[in-house]
Design an enzyme around this catalytic site. Sequence first.
Site, PDB file in Angstrom:
ATOM      1  N   MET A   1      13.167   4.005  -5.844  1.00 23.87           N
ATOM      2  CA  MET A   1      13.309   3.182  -6.449  1.00 23.87           C
ATOM      3  C   MET A   1      14.827   3.431  -6.378  1.00 23.87           C
ATOM      4  O   MET A   1      14.700   3.965  -7.186  1.00 23.87           O
ATOM      5  CB  MET A   1      12.669   2.728  -7.758  1.00 23.87           C
ATOM      6  CG  MET A   1      11.111   2.214  -7.096  1.00 23.87           C
ATOM      7  SD  MET A   1      10.414   1.692  -9.069  1.00 23.87           S
ATOM      8  CE  MET A   1       8.140   1.553  -8.893  1.00 23.87           C
TER       9      MET A   1
ATOM     10  N   MET B   1      11.637   1.282  -1.801  1.00 22.43           N
ATOM     11  CA  MET B   1      12.191   0.143  -2.315  1.00 22.43           C
ATOM     12  C   MET B   1      13.788   0.077  -2.837  1.00 22.43           C
ATOM     13  O   MET B   1      14.465   0.875  -3.856  1.00 22.43           O
ATOM     14  CB  MET B   1      11.398  -0.312  -3.806  1.00 22.43           C
ATOM     15  CG  MET B   1      10.141  -0.334  -2.898  1.00 22.43           C
ATOM     16  SD  MET B   1       8.944  -0.925  -5.033  1.00 22.43           S
ATOM     17  CE  MET B   1       8.613   1.327  -4.121  1.00 22.43           C
TER      18      MET B   1
ATOM     19  N   MET C   1       3.249  -5.752  -0.651  1.00 28.44           N
ATOM     20  CA  MET C   1       3.028  -5.988  -2.319  1.00 28.44           C
ATOM     21  C   MET C   1       2.146  -7.626  -2.920  1.00 28.44           C
ATOM     22  O   MET C   1       2.470  -8.637  -2.241  1.00 28.44           O
ATOM     23  CB  MET C   1       4.790  -6.371  -2.476  1.00 28.44           C
ATOM     24  CG  MET C   1       5.977  -5.349  -2.090  1.00 28.44           C
ATOM     25  SD  MET C   1       4.849  -2.948  -2.264  1.00 28.44           S
ATOM     26  CE  MET C   1       5.047  -3.523  -4.576  1.00 28.44           C
TER      27      MET C   1
ATOM     28  N   ASP D   1      -0.154  -3.163  -1.625  1.00 27.56           N
ATOM     29  CA  ASP D   1      -0.123  -2.636  -3.415  1.00 27.56           C
ATOM     30  C   ASP D   1       0.464  -3.581  -4.189  1.00 27.56           C
ATOM     31  O   ASP D   1       1.273  -3.336  -3.854  1.00 27.56           O
ATOM     32  CB  ASP D   1       1.304  -2.004  -2.164  1.00 27.56           C
ATOM     33  CG  ASP D   1       2.236  -0.525  -3.455  1.00 27.56           C
ATOM     34  OD1 ASP D   1       1.893  -0.355  -4.046  1.00 27.56           O
ATOM     35  OD2 ASP D   1       3.474  -0.097  -3.155  1.00 27.56           O
TER      36      ASP D   1
ATOM     37  N   HIS E   1       7.004   4.938   0.348  1.00 26.12           N
ATOM     38  CA  HIS E   1       7.488   3.442  -0.174  1.00 26.12           C
ATOM     39  C   HIS E   1       9.502   3.741  -0.457  1.00 26.12           C
ATOM     40  O   HIS E   1       9.276   3.728  -1.784  1.00 26.12           O
ATOM     41  CB  HIS E   1       6.854   2.952  -0.866  1.00 26.12           C
ATOM     42  CG  HIS E   1       6.844   1.557  -1.379  1.00 26.12           C
ATOM     43  ND1 HIS E   1       6.343   0.828  -1.709  1.00 26.12           N
ATOM     44  CD2 HIS E   1       7.994   0.172  -0.274  1.00 26.12           C
ATOM     45  CE1 HIS E   1       6.944  -0.710  -2.160  1.00 26.12           C
ATOM     46  NE2 HIS E   1       7.532  -0.874  -1.178  1.00 26.12           N
TER      47      HIS E   1
ATOM     48  N   SER F   1      -0.653   6.004  -5.816  1.00 27.54           N
ATOM     49  CA  SER F   1       0.676   6.020  -5.942  1.00 27.54           C
ATOM     50  C   SER F   1       0.954   6.982  -8.223  1.00 27.54           C
ATOM     51  O   SER F   1       0.734   6.639  -8.460  1.00 27.54           O
ATOM     52  CB  SER F   1       1.063   4.842  -6.698  1.00 27.54           C
ATOM     53  OG  SER F   1       2.683   4.874  -6.991  1.00 27.54           O
TER      54      SER F   1
ATOM     55  N   HIS G   1       1.134   7.786  -2.124  1.00 27.30           N
ATOM     56  CA  HIS G   1       2.463   7.120  -2.067  1.00 27.30           C
ATOM     57  C   HIS G   1       3.482   7.240  -2.786  1.00 27.30           C
ATOM     58  O   HIS G   1       2.902   7.747  -4.467  1.00 27.30           O
ATOM     59  CB  HIS G   1       1.349   6.031  -2.219  1.00 27.30           C
ATOM     60  CG  HIS G   1       2.522   4.313  -2.564  1.00 27.30           C
ATOM     61  ND1 HIS G   1       2.128   3.894  -1.384  1.00 27.30           N
ATOM     62  CD2 HIS G   1       2.934   3.632  -3.414  1.00 27.30           C
ATOM     63  CE1 HIS G   1       3.267   2.535  -1.370  1.00 27.30           C
ATOM     64  NE2 HIS G   1       3.786   2.316  -2.590  1.00 27.30           N
TER      65      HIS G   1
ATOM     66  N   ASP H   1       6.714   6.224  -4.290  1.00 22.47           N
ATOM     67  CA  ASP H   1       7.771   5.096  -4.886  1.00 22.47           C
ATOM     68  C   ASP H   1       8.762   4.774  -5.304  1.00 22.47           C
ATOM     69  O   ASP H   1       9.248   6.233  -5.558  1.00 22.47           O
ATOM     70  CB  ASP H   1       7.516   4.180  -5.832  1.00 22.47           C
ATOM     71  CG  ASP H   1       6.108   3.120  -5.504  1.00 22.47           C
ATOM     72  OD1 ASP H   1       5.932   3.230  -4.444  1.00 22.47           O
ATOM     73  OD2 ASP H   1       4.604   3.600  -6.487  1.00 22.47           O
TER      74      ASP H   1
HETATM   75  C1  DX5 Z   1       5.296  -1.081  -7.359  1.00 21.15           C
HETATM   76  C2  DX5 Z   1       4.648  -0.238  -6.542  1.00 21.15           C
HETATM   77  C3  DX5 Z   1       3.698   0.538  -6.670  1.00 21.15           C
HETATM   78  C4  DX5 Z   1       2.784   0.923  -7.815  1.00 21.15           C
HETATM   79  C5  DX5 Z   1       1.946   0.570  -8.018  1.00 21.15           C
HETATM   80  O1  DX5 Z   1       6.387  -0.891  -7.366  1.00 21.15           O
HETATM   81  O2  DX5 Z   1       5.420  -0.022  -5.414  1.00 21.15           O
HETATM   82  O3  DX5 Z   1       3.195   1.649  -5.629  1.00 21.15           O
HETATM   83  O4  DX5 Z   1       3.360   2.195  -8.157  1.00 21.15           O
HETATM   84  O5  DX5 Z   1       1.090   0.594  -8.917  1.00 21.15           O
HETATM   85  P1  DX5 Z   1      -0.069  -0.422  -9.568  1.00 21.15           P
HETATM   86  O6  DX5 Z   1      -0.911   0.139  -9.059  1.00 21.15           O
HETATM   87  O7  DX5 Z   1      -0.204   0.426 -11.202  1.00 21.15           O
HETATM   88  O8  DX5 Z   1       0.431  -1.859  -9.504  1.00 21.15           O
HETATM   89 ZN    ZN Z   2       4.314   0.908  -3.643  1.00 25.73          ZN
END
Ligand code: DX5
Ligand code: ZN
Length: 220
Positions: A35, A66, A135, A173, A64, A6, A31, A33
Amino acid sequence: MLLAPSILAADPANFASALDLCAEGGADLVHVDVMDGHFVPNLSFGLPVLEALATRSDLPMDVHLMVSNPERLLDRYLEAGAAWVSVHWEAATHLDRLLQRIREGGARAGVALNPATPTEVLVDVLEALDFVLVMSVNPGFAGQRFRPYALNKARKLASEIRHRGLEVMIEMDGGIGADNVRQVVDAGVEICVAGSAVFGHPDPVAAMAEIRRNGRTERA
Ligand code: DX5
Ligand code: ZN
């Protein structure tokens, strides 16, 4: 097992080098993320960053989302180079339509479930999915502690998928590292996301190798 580091946990001033480390470490996916500061209490990166990452790397981008209203920018994420896209069940009003759009855009379609969302909500839509993202932390931040009950959710999904003869993959994740990846894979997870365990490690390439080694089972 597929390994998806990630990028959220990497140095934001140096994503190019993080991508090089992913390639060197034999990552299967990157990956990403996204947000929006609304669906989750944090902001990360959006379209221009995804586009830059996808252009710079040969690895498939696992995006991903969010975000609230995932339908709003979905086509743009697909154009920007998303190869896998997960939308949150909690954020999608017209989930079936979103999934069709993801597939029409040439990407693999997934649904992400918050830790407290039961797997049963996917019972009908399961056959329209390429993957489910379970998650194992509350979405919003890297570096949180793994929620062990996520394993039970993966087991339930894996058995439902097997029972119905579907091809749906399970991704997990949050809080995954070399110390717990074996349990995750044993629960039926085929795609492991790892942020801090890779990029918070002094040697991310060695960290990826260790996660992969520890995640190896007879069937993975
Ligand atoms: C959290 C993210 C994850 C995060 C994972 O909201 O969706 O993808 O980056 O990071 P670690 O492995 O540090 O929990
Ligand atoms: Zn994620």
